[in-house]
Design a protein around this motif. Structure first.
Motif, PDB file in Angstrom:
ATOM      1  N   CYS A 118      73.065  67.478  48.859  1.00  0.00           N
ATOM      2  CA  CYS A 118      72.376  68.602  49.511  1.00  0.00           C
ATOM      3  C   CYS A 118      72.010  69.679  48.480  1.00  0.00           C
ATOM      4  CB  CYS A 118      73.265  69.212  50.598  1.00  0.00           C
ATOM      5  SG  CYS A 118      73.508  68.134  52.023  1.00  0.00           S
ATOM      6  N   TYR A 119      72.938  69.932  47.571  1.00  0.00           N
ATOM      7  CA  TYR A 119      72.726  70.948  46.526  1.00  0.00           C
ATOM      8  C   TYR A 119      71.494  70.604  45.682  1.00  0.00           C
ATOM      9  CZ  TYR A 119      73.897  73.624  42.224  1.00  0.00           C
ATOM     10  OH  TYR A 119      73.873  74.449  41.127  1.00  0.00           O
ATOM     11  N   MET A 120      71.322  69.320  45.348  1.00  0.00           N
ATOM     12  CA  MET A 120      70.159  68.937  44.534  1.00  0.00           C
ATOM     13  C   MET A 120      68.843  69.276  45.245  1.00  0.00           C
ATOM     14  SD  MET A 120      68.709  65.320  43.063  1.00  0.00           S
ATOM     15  CE  MET A 120      67.791  64.922  44.544  1.00  0.00           C
ATOM     16  N   TYR A 121      68.763  68.952  46.540  1.00  0.00           N
ATOM     17  CA  TYR A 121      67.514  69.230  47.268  1.00  0.00           C
ATOM     18  C   TYR A 121      67.279  70.732  47.409  1.00  0.00           C
ATOM     19  CZ  TYR A 121      66.944  64.300  48.169  1.00  0.00           C
ATOM     20  OH  TYR A 121      66.755  62.947  47.992  1.00  0.00           O
ATOM     21  N   ARG A 122      68.361  71.478  47.534  1.00  0.00           N
ATOM     22  CA  ARG A 122      68.203  72.942  47.630  1.00  0.00           C
ATOM     23  C   ARG A 122      67.753  73.516  46.287  1.00  0.00           C
ATOM     24  NH1 ARG A 122      67.265  77.381  47.505  1.00  0.00           N
ATOM     25  NH2 ARG A 122      67.982  79.133  48.773  1.00  0.00           N
ATOM     26  N   ARG A 123      68.240  72.934  45.188  1.00  0.00           N
ATOM     27  CA  ARG A 123      67.811  73.390  43.857  1.00  0.00           C
ATOM     28  C   ARG A 123      66.341  73.013  43.595  1.00  0.00           C
ATOM     29  NH1 ARG A 123      71.557  73.903  39.608  1.00  0.00           N
ATOM     30  NH2 ARG A 123      69.739  74.576  38.396  1.00  0.00           N
ATOM     31  N   ASP A 138      55.120  71.167  48.974  1.00  0.00           N
ATOM     32  CA  ASP A 138      56.134  70.177  49.370  1.00  0.00           C
ATOM     33  C   ASP A 138      55.999  68.967  48.441  1.00  0.00           C
ATOM     34  OD1 ASP A 138      57.650  68.147  50.450  1.00  0.00           O
ATOM     35  OD2 ASP A 138      56.934  68.379  52.512  1.00  0.00           O
ATOM     36  N   PRO A 139      56.937  68.794  47.498  1.00  0.00           N
ATOM     37  CA  PRO A 139      56.795  67.711  46.522  1.00  0.00           C
ATOM     38  C   PRO A 139      56.942  66.319  47.131  1.00  0.00           C
ATOM     39  CG  PRO A 139      58.928  68.781  46.272  1.00  0.00           C
ATOM     40  CD  PRO A 139      58.170  69.583  47.292  1.00  0.00           C
ATOM     41  N   PHE A 140      57.362  66.252  48.406  1.00  0.00           N
ATOM     42  CA  PHE A 140      57.551  64.948  49.062  1.00  0.00           C
ATOM     43  C   PHE A 140      56.422  64.617  50.034  1.00  0.00           C
ATOM     44  CE2 PHE A 140      62.003  66.722  48.546  1.00  0.00           C
ATOM     45  CZ  PHE A 140      62.252  66.040  47.365  1.00  0.00           C
ATOM     46  N   MET A 141      55.494  65.555  50.204  1.00  0.00           N
ATOM     47  CA  MET A 141      54.453  65.390  51.228  1.00  0.00           C
ATOM     48  C   MET A 141      53.643  64.116  51.017  1.00  0.00           C
ATOM     49  SD  MET A 141      53.484  66.915  53.938  1.00  0.00           S
ATOM     50  CE  MET A 141      52.344  66.216  55.114  1.00  0.00           C
ATOM     51  N   GLU A 142      53.226  63.897  49.774  1.00  0.00           N
ATOM     52  CA  GLU A 142      52.432  62.701  49.437  1.00  0.00           C
ATOM     53  C   GLU A 142      53.116  61.420  49.885  1.00  0.00           C
ATOM     54  OE1 GLU A 142      49.899  63.154  45.317  1.00  0.00           O
ATOM     55  OE2 GLU A 142      51.923  62.381  45.241  1.00  0.00           O
ATOM     56  N   ALA A 143      54.398  61.316  49.551  1.00  0.00           N
ATOM     57  CA  ALA A 143      55.161  60.108  49.896  1.00  0.00           C
ATOM     58  C   ALA A 143      55.256  59.950  51.411  1.00  0.00           C
ATOM     59  CB  ALA A 143      56.558  60.183  49.289  1.00  0.00           C
ATOM     60  N   THR A 247      67.909  68.479  83.000  1.00  0.00           N
ATOM     61  CA  THR A 247      68.541  67.513  82.108  1.00  0.00           C
ATOM     62  C   THR A 247      67.881  67.715  80.758  1.00  0.00           C
ATOM     63  OG1 THR A 247      68.852  65.913  83.886  1.00  0.00           O
ATOM     64  CG2 THR A 247      69.032  65.079  81.652  1.00  0.00           C
ATOM     65  N   ARG A 248      68.647  68.265  79.849  1.00  0.00           N
ATOM     66  CA  ARG A 248      68.086  68.599  78.535  1.00  0.00           C
ATOM     67  C   ARG A 248      68.590  67.601  77.488  1.00  0.00           C
ATOM     68  NH1 ARG A 248      68.381  74.292  75.087  1.00  0.00           N
ATOM     69  NH2 ARG A 248      68.539  73.284  73.040  1.00  0.00           N
ATOM     70  N   VAL A 249      67.662  66.960  76.785  1.00  0.00           N
ATOM     71  CA  VAL A 249      68.016  66.056  75.688  1.00  0.00           C
ATOM     72  C   VAL A 249      67.588  66.714  74.380  1.00  0.00           C
ATOM     73  CG1 VAL A 249      67.614  63.790  74.639  1.00  0.00           C
ATOM     74  CG2 VAL A 249      67.804  63.987  77.130  1.00  0.00           C
ATOM     75  N   ASP A 250      68.522  66.818  73.447  1.00  0.00           N
ATOM     76  CA  ASP A 250      68.193  67.346  72.119  1.00  0.00           C
ATOM     77  C   ASP A 250      68.177  66.183  71.130  1.00  0.00           C
ATOM     78  OD1 ASP A 250      68.655  70.680  71.744  1.00  0.00           O
ATOM     79  OD2 ASP A 250      69.304  69.768  73.627  1.00  0.00           O
ATOM     80  N   ILE A 251      67.141  66.114  70.314  1.00  0.00           N
ATOM     81  CA  ILE A 251      67.053  65.066  69.293  1.00  0.00           C
ATOM     82  C   ILE A 251      67.049  65.736  67.921  1.00  0.00           C
ATOM     83  CG2 ILE A 251      65.725  63.107  68.390  1.00  0.00           C
ATOM     84  CD1 ILE A 251      64.541  62.700  71.184  1.00  0.00           C
ATOM     85  N   ILE A 252      68.111  65.478  67.162  1.00  0.00           N
ATOM     86  CA  ILE A 252      68.199  66.025  65.801  1.00  0.00           C
ATOM     87  C   ILE A 252      67.498  65.009  64.903  1.00  0.00           C
ATOM     88  CG2 ILE A 252      69.714  67.072  64.087  1.00  0.00           C
ATOM     89  CD1 ILE A 252      70.058  68.169  67.046  1.00  0.00           C
ATOM     90  N   LEU A 253      66.304  65.360  64.466  1.00  0.00           N
ATOM     91  CA  LEU A 253      65.418  64.396  63.799  1.00  0.00           C
ATOM     92  C   LEU A 253      65.915  64.021  62.407  1.00  0.00           C
ATOM     93  CD1 LEU A 253      62.041  66.135  64.734  1.00  0.00           C
ATOM     94  CD2 LEU A 253      62.927  64.011  65.738  1.00  0.00           C
ATOM     95  N   ASP A 254      65.436  62.853  61.963  1.00  0.00           N
ATOM     96  CA  ASP A 254      65.694  62.434  60.589  1.00  0.00           C
ATOM     97  C   ASP A 254      64.338  62.321  59.863  1.00  0.00           C
ATOM     98  OD1 ASP A 254      67.080  61.678  58.326  1.00  0.00           O
ATOM     99  OD2 ASP A 254      67.374  59.618  58.940  1.00  0.00           O
ATOM    100  N   ASN A 255      63.862  61.111  59.636  1.00  0.00           N
ATOM    101  CA  ASN A 255      62.672  60.930  58.799  1.00  0.00           C
ATOM    102  C   ASN A 255      61.357  61.161  59.533  1.00  0.00           C
ATOM    103  OD1 ASN A 255      64.087  59.862  56.372  1.00  0.00           O
ATOM    104  ND2 ASN A 255      64.711  58.291  57.832  1.00  0.00           N
ATOM    105  N   ALA A 256      60.381  61.691  58.772  1.00  0.00           N
ATOM    106  CA  ALA A 256      59.002  61.756  59.246  1.00  0.00           C
ATOM    107  C   ALA A 256      58.419  60.340  59.167  1.00  0.00           C
ATOM    108  CB  ALA A 256      58.212  62.719  58.369  1.00  0.00           C
ATOM    109  N   GLY A 257      57.133  60.189  59.515  1.00  0.00           N
ATOM    110  CA  GLY A 257      56.508  58.868  59.436  1.00  0.00           C
ATOM    111  C   GLY A 257      56.847  58.018  60.649  1.00  0.00           C
ATOM    112  N   TRP A 288      63.329  68.081  52.463  1.00  0.00           N
ATOM    113  CA  TRP A 288      64.754  67.714  52.405  1.00  0.00           C
ATOM    114  C   TRP A 288      64.911  66.200  52.356  1.00  0.00           C
ATOM    115  CZ3 TRP A 288      68.395  70.924  51.216  1.00  0.00           C
ATOM    116  CH2 TRP A 288      69.731  70.680  51.550  1.00  0.00           C
ATOM    117  N   PHE A 289      65.771  65.709  51.485  1.00  0.00           N
ATOM    118  CA  PHE A 289      66.091  64.279  51.390  1.00  0.00           C
ATOM    119  C   PHE A 289      64.818  63.407  51.413  1.00  0.00           C
ATOM    120  CE2 PHE A 289      70.275  65.740  51.521  1.00  0.00           C
ATOM    121  CZ  PHE A 289      71.170  64.701  51.368  1.00  0.00           C
ATOM    122  N   VAL A 290      63.827  63.835  50.690  1.00  0.00           N
ATOM    123  CA  VAL A 290      62.514  63.188  50.532  1.00  0.00           C
ATOM    124  C   VAL A 290      61.723  63.140  51.830  1.00  0.00           C
ATOM    125  CG1 VAL A 290      61.204  61.217  49.625  1.00  0.00           C
ATOM    126  CG2 VAL A 290      63.396  61.817  48.583  1.00  0.00           C
TER     127      VAL A 290
END
Length: 442
Positions: A118-123, A138-143, A247-257, A288-290
């Protein structure tokens, strides 16, 4: 075993996945970010003139220094930007210094893996923040964009399936609804394989339709709590007879795409089948995390779908934008998701977020990083109950949906982990296995 007893995964365990991540994968990701900045030099010049080029040079120099710190196992240093989360990060570094019991400064290979990564991505973010006018790059946007377009066929397949399903969703009986729910849950699970931080940014897109492969993949689900999730939602739906009931569903997202598309498809099914009256998505505030989803990625995805020259893709995009406008769906981000803390400290570090999640009927945590933070990223025994590893984190009933890409897994049956290890040494890290793991207790 008390929560404090299991030791943190760390690069100090030579030969572990954490060790190889810090030794090989993280420097590769940094090199790729440096390369991306370098390739955008002309664009920075066109947009900002010499100032843009100077900023690019300074950011690259900052990142080269960071890569050197990592590779030579230097101590972690405090952040020096002015963002609201900076004091929290620097307090956490102090905490790590105190935990090391005088064993010197926390360093890249000696500290907990979760913190280091986490520290690396924050740096990386710090390198840009210090260098306006390219501080919003965003250096990861292209990918992420490339991964989206390379998953086009799979996206068309799942959008088409959804739109056909929605035509007669009102006519489905309870068993048919359940069957469709299980299908889309599994698509969302296997969509989690498309993780660019694991492939260090290499192409990891979903080329073919997942729907045809679900039966073949079934045996790779190590913990399957789909029934529990279904019962909770169905019972909640049966109670939701009045306008006021939610009825509330929360989704904590991970990857885009592609993975994000599978999460949106699942959410659409939940809304259309009335299994959820509200869906709340939670993304990251910073790159974050690519490949993790930011608000920009979320909005970009909806726009791409709307303008696609495929009828069902654009229909999905329109409908999903409509759900946000109507207040059936909500998008949130919070800086806690990009802090190094495990989730058991959310109540102290981010009480506002914890209180928000307490309003949920069920929280779905997507992906590996969320699982690592749920379980404290420790070397748990495989049979330790999920509930115990959560270490009192219980804002609401919750479910983790992930493919395994880190050496951590709890809640397995006795002997299950050992048996897998004898037949396949990389079962915990190759993304081949998945879990849909539920914890009801609050």
């Amino acid at each position: 075993m008390a929560a404090s007893v299991a030791v943190s995964l760390s690069g100090r365990f030579k030969g572990s996945f954490a060790y190889f991540t810090i030794k090989d994968r993280l420097p590769q990701i940094l090199t790729r970010v440096i390369d991306t900045l370098h390739r955008h030099k002309n664009e920075f010049f066109e947009k900002h003139g010499e100032k843009g080029v100077e900023a690019e040079k300074r950011a690259i120099s900052f990142l080269s220094k960071l890569r050197n710190e990592l590779q030579t196992d230097k101590p972690m240093i405090p952040l020096s930007d002015e963002l609201p989360d900076t004091p929290i990060w620097n307090q956490y570094l102090e905490y790590q210094r105190n935990v090391s019991n005088g064993n010197g400064q926390p360093s890249w290979f000696q500290s907990p893996w979760l913190y280091v990564e986490c520290y690396m991505y924050r740096r990386i973010h710090e390198a840009l923040i210090h260098n306006p006018p390219i501080d919003d790059f965003d250096p990861f946007m292209e990918a992420k964009i490339q991964s989206f377009f390379e998953s086009q066929q799979a996206i068309i397949a799942i959008c088409t399936y959804l739109q056909e399903l929605l035509k007669n969703i009102q006519d489905l009986n309870e068993n048919q609804l359940k069957e469709e729910f299980f299908k889309l849950l599994q698509v969302s699970l296997w969509g989690n394989r498309c993780d660019l931080s694991i492939s260090a940014g290499e192409d990891n897109s979903q080329k073919s339709s997942l729907l045809q492969s679900l039966n073949d993949f079934k045996s790779f689900i190590l913990v399957d709590d789909m029934e529990n999730l279904w019962s909770l939602l169905l019972n909640s739906k049966k109670r939701t007879t009045t306008k006021e009931s939610i009825t509330r569903v929360d989704i904590i997202l991970d990857n885009a795409g592609f993975e994000l598309i599978t999460d949106l498809v699942l959410a659409n099914f939940l809304s259309s089948s009335k299994l959820a009256t509200e869906v709340h998505f939670h993304g990251k505030c910073i790159p974050w995390f690519v490949s993790d989803t930011t608000k920009h990625d979320f909005n970009w995805t909806l726009k791409q779908l709307q303008s696609a020259n495929h009828m069902w893709m654009s229909r999905c995009g329109m409908n999903w934008e409509g759900n946000l406008k109507k207040g059936v769906w909500f998008y949130h981000d919070h800086m806690f998701w990009t802090l190094p803390h495990e989730f058991s400290s959310m109540g102290q570090v981010a009480p506002d977020l914890y209180a928000e999640l307490q309003k949920s009927s069920v929280i779905i945590f997507k992906g590996d990083l969320n699982y690592r933070k749920l379980t404290g990223d420790r070397k748990w025994e495989f049979t330790v109950p999920f509930h115990q590893a959560l270490n009192k984190f219980h804002p609401a009933p919750l479910c983790s949906i992930r493919t395994l890409k880190a050496e951590i897994q709890v809640g397995l049956k006795p002997g299950q982990g050992e048996q897998l290890a004898t037949s396949e040494s990389e079962w915990m890290i190759n993304g081949k296995y998945g879990i849909i793991q539920f914890d009801a207790s609050v």
